[in-house]
Motif scaffolding. Structure first.
Motif, PDB file in Angstrom:
ATOM      1  N   SER A 120       0.820  -1.213   0.000  1.00  0.00           N
ATOM      2  CA  SER A 120       0.000   0.000   0.000  1.00  0.00           C
ATOM      3  C   SER A 120       0.854   1.263   0.000  1.00  0.00           C
ATOM      4  N   ARG A 127      -5.741  -0.255   1.932  1.00  0.00           N
ATOM      5  CA  ARG A 127      -6.228  -0.161   0.558  1.00  0.00           C
ATOM      6  C   ARG A 127      -7.578   0.552   0.631  1.00  0.00           C
ATOM      7  N   ASN A 140     -10.734  -1.429   1.779  1.00  0.00           N
ATOM      8  CA  ASN A 140     -10.760  -2.781   1.224  1.00  0.00           C
ATOM      9  C   ASN A 140     -10.076  -3.715   2.216  1.00  0.00           C
ATOM     10  N   GLU A 336      -2.405  -6.330 -13.834  1.00  0.00           N
ATOM     11  CA  GLU A 336      -2.274  -5.964 -12.423  1.00  0.00           C
ATOM     12  C   GLU A 336      -3.601  -5.459 -11.868  1.00  0.00           C
ATOM     13  N   GLU A 337      -4.311  -4.644 -12.653  1.00  0.00           N
ATOM     14  CA  GLU A 337      -5.621  -4.137 -12.221  1.00  0.00           C
ATOM     15  C   GLU A 337      -6.636  -5.262 -12.094  1.00  0.00           C
ATOM     16  N   GLU A 339      -6.008  -8.335 -11.386  1.00  0.00           N
ATOM     17  CA  GLU A 339      -5.690  -9.101 -10.180  1.00  0.00           C
ATOM     18  C   GLU A 339      -6.284  -8.457  -8.940  1.00  0.00           C
ATOM     19  N   TYR A 340      -6.294  -7.126  -8.906  1.00  0.00           N
ATOM     20  CA  TYR A 340      -6.900  -6.423  -7.775  1.00  0.00           C
ATOM     21  C   TYR A 340      -8.409  -6.682  -7.739  1.00  0.00           C
ATOM     22  N   TRP A 343      -9.079 -10.154  -6.499  1.00  0.00           N
ATOM     23  CA  TRP A 343      -8.923 -10.204  -5.041  1.00  0.00           C
ATOM     24  C   TRP A 343     -10.175  -9.672  -4.353  1.00  0.00           C
ATOM     25  N   SER A 344     -10.682  -8.531  -4.822  1.00  0.00           N
ATOM     26  CA  SER A 344     -11.894  -7.951  -4.229  1.00  0.00           C
ATOM     27  C   SER A 344     -13.093  -8.880  -4.392  1.00  0.00           C
TER      28      SER A 344
END
Length: 579
Positions: A120, A127, A140, A336-337, A339-340, A343-344
């Motif tokens: 972070s 986050r 988050n 990368e986005e 993957e975020y 995760w969410s």
């Protein structure tokens, strides 16, 4: 089929074991009193956050003080939501939430829930994403197993939890609540619970009042399929005021085809790369940008972006209703986005099923557009409807408290408020319980009436099924709950509901079906309360549109009037409440 009575006694009784119920129980026991939770499902996965949650909004001092966003500004943002700025909410409740949000939400860290991350760039290691306020406020976190964790902590603290127990009636001794009657839905047991204080911590939703937008029973937008309005019905029957019920019904919404879990798309759980496009790929709602916290214009840039986002989102429903096709799109997102987002999604509600389905088919987010559809069905909305309480979570009935999503007059009442006010209700109910020497005298007639009712379900072999009854109520709501509301529609709906009730002989062949029969009765009574509230309000106000003949009524005076509905001697009554 005869039911055995089982007597329980406790200092604090909590109806509902969601976030608010579990945290209220923990706080009550920490205060030195005994506590019992009655939950009709299982606390490990019950309530609105039963399938998990990935965000809780809060004032975040390390971030917000650095970027110039004050706690007073968040209070202003919070009080703009729902109907509070129209006089149908309570600023003191919203202000209390904002003031206590950070400390209480981060109490969850001591239970092992992860809020801080080494990658972070935000002060505090958090986050944080944009959702409901003019700057990012949503923490988050890894909350997929939040309810399992809270259940473990409640049991560790000494809270007694009874799962698969359906609370059907609050017991009263004079003007005070002194416990509850509940029915086991896995065994033929009727629980009679004596309590010094009682907290309503039910889910607050009434989703089963209407047919699902997908046409599949129990398929609901985000909320659990068990929401039947129980807390509101229990409060009304006990004589406690319930407010803003006329705002429950809404018409016209945007959903996803065969799946109603939007999770705040294109923001929220789909931050930072979700956006909405039309059939040609033109952007309708832009993705959100996370501005650098070191940028001196951080606050102003986010506020401008949020204003534009709200404006764009506001046009979506109109465009869908006009026949346009719109999509959630990730085509320009980086790996990368994505993957975020993954995760969410893995922590938020039912979203993990989207992940599993896409993984099973080998589908990349960048390669698919998720289509929206417009439905004109009557649906339920309004998180500010609920039990009328003060900042101590006290209702208008002595020794009865309400917390979390069952509270009325709170803007955007959801999981963060469940955390803050769940703790508050537990603290206050425990304080009161310490002042009381005896719970009170139980009126055995209440117990015998409920016992006779559930035993009758087993005897009605040729009776009505619970699902047919539920569908009948939903058909009445979908027919007469359309906008604009009229006194004639409300009158016809109430007559149809009363005829249904008078001729109803529910049948059950198992304890589980007994629970479903009770569900149907609660849904029916919720519908009656809602239409009584619609008939009672005479003027158009906000999203509630009232028509008289060919004429839409003028808006109410500038200072809005709020109405509290309750029951006295089996008749619906109204209090006038001035916010």
């Amino acid at each position: 089929m005869k039911y055995e009575k089982k007597w329980l006694e406790t200092d604090v009784l909590i109806v509902g074991g969601g976030i608010a119920g579990c945290l209220a129980g923990i706080k009550a026991v920490e205060a030195g009193v005994s506590c019992t939770i009655l939950e009709k499902s299982n606390t490990k996965r019950s309530g609105n956050a039963g399938a998990g949650i990935d965000h809780l909004f809060s004032y975040i001092p390390p971030l917000h003080e650095k970027t110039g966003y004050t706690i007073e500004e968040m209070k202003v943002d919070q009080n703009k939501m729902e109907f509070c700025d129209q006089g149908l909410g309570f600023p003191e409740l919203n202000d209390f939430f904002v003031e206590h949000s950070y400390e209480r939400i981060l109490e969850l860290e001591k239970y092992g829930l992860k809020f801080r991350f080494p990658d972070s760039k935000i002060p505090g290691g958090f986050r944080v994403v944009s959702q409901f306020h003019s700057v990012p406020t949503s923490l988050n976190f890894e909350g997929k197993d939040l309810k399992r964790v809270l259940t473990q902590e409640a049991e560790k603290a000494g809270v007694r939890i009874y799962n698969r127990v359906f609370v059907t009636e609050l017991l009263k001794d004079g003007d005070a609540v002194c416990g509850a009657v509940a029915i086991g839905t896995r065994e033929n047991v009727i629980y009679v619970v004596k309590a010094k204080t009682t907290i309503l911590a039910t889910a607050g939703g009434v989703d089963r009042l209407c047919r699902s937008a997908t046409g599949v029973d129990f398929e609901r937008f985000h909320a659990p399929s068990m929401n039947n309005g129980a807390g509101k019905v229990l409060a009304v029957r006990a004589g406690a005021d319930v407010i803003n019920l006329e705002y429950i019904l809404s018409q016209g919404s945007s959903e996803w085809l065969n799946w109603t879990m939007g999770a705040g798309a294109p923001g929220g759980t789909y931050w930072p790369c979700g956006r909405i496009v039309d059939e040609q790929g033109n952007v309708v709602v832009n993705r959100n940008t996370a501005f650098d916290v070191e940028d001196p214009d951080y606050k102003e840039k986010h506020q401008k972006q949020f204003e534009e986002y709200c404006r764009e989102r506001g046009k979506m429903k109109e465009r869908l209703a006009a026949g346009e096709q719109l999509y959630l799109d990730f085509s320009e997102a980086s790996d990368e986005e994505i993957e975020y987002v993954r995760w969410s999604l893995g922590h938020e509600g039912k979203c993990n099923t989207i992940l599993r389905n896409m993984e099973a088919k080998g589908i990349r987010f960048q390669d698919v557009r998720i289509p929206y559809q417009y439905t004109d069905l009557v649906q339920t909305a309004c998180t500010s409807s609920g039990v009328y309480v003060n900042v101590r979570c006290e209702t208008t009935v002595e020794r009865l408290y309400a917390s979390g999503n069952e509270m009325g007059g709170v803007s955007n009442n959801s999981a963060p408020e469940a955390v803050v006010f769940g703790m508050e209700a537990g603290i206050r109910a425990a304080e009161k319980a310490k002042e009381i020497s005896e719970a009170g005298k139980v009126d055995e007639r209440q117990v015998e009436q409920m016992k006779a009712l559930v035993e009758s379900f087993w005897e009605n072999e040729d009776g009505d099924s619970w699902i047919d009854t539920e569908h009948a109520v939903q058909d009445i709501v979908n027919t007469f709950g359309t906008s604009p509301h009229t006194d004639k529609k409300s009158k016809d709906a109430l007559e149809a509901l009363r005829r249904l009730e008078q001729n109803l002989h529910l049948k059950a062949k198992s304890p589980h079906e007994v629970g479903r029969c009770l569900d149907a009765l609660f849904i029916l009574e919720t519908a009656k309360s809602v239409f009584e509230a619609c008939r009672n309000r005479k003027h158009t106000l906000g999203s509630f549109v009232k028509e008289s003949g060919e004429k839409v009524e003028k808006a109410a005076p500038r200072k809005a009037t709020m109405y509290g509905i309750y029951k006295k001697d089996e008749k619906y009554c109204f209090h006038t409440i001035q916010p």
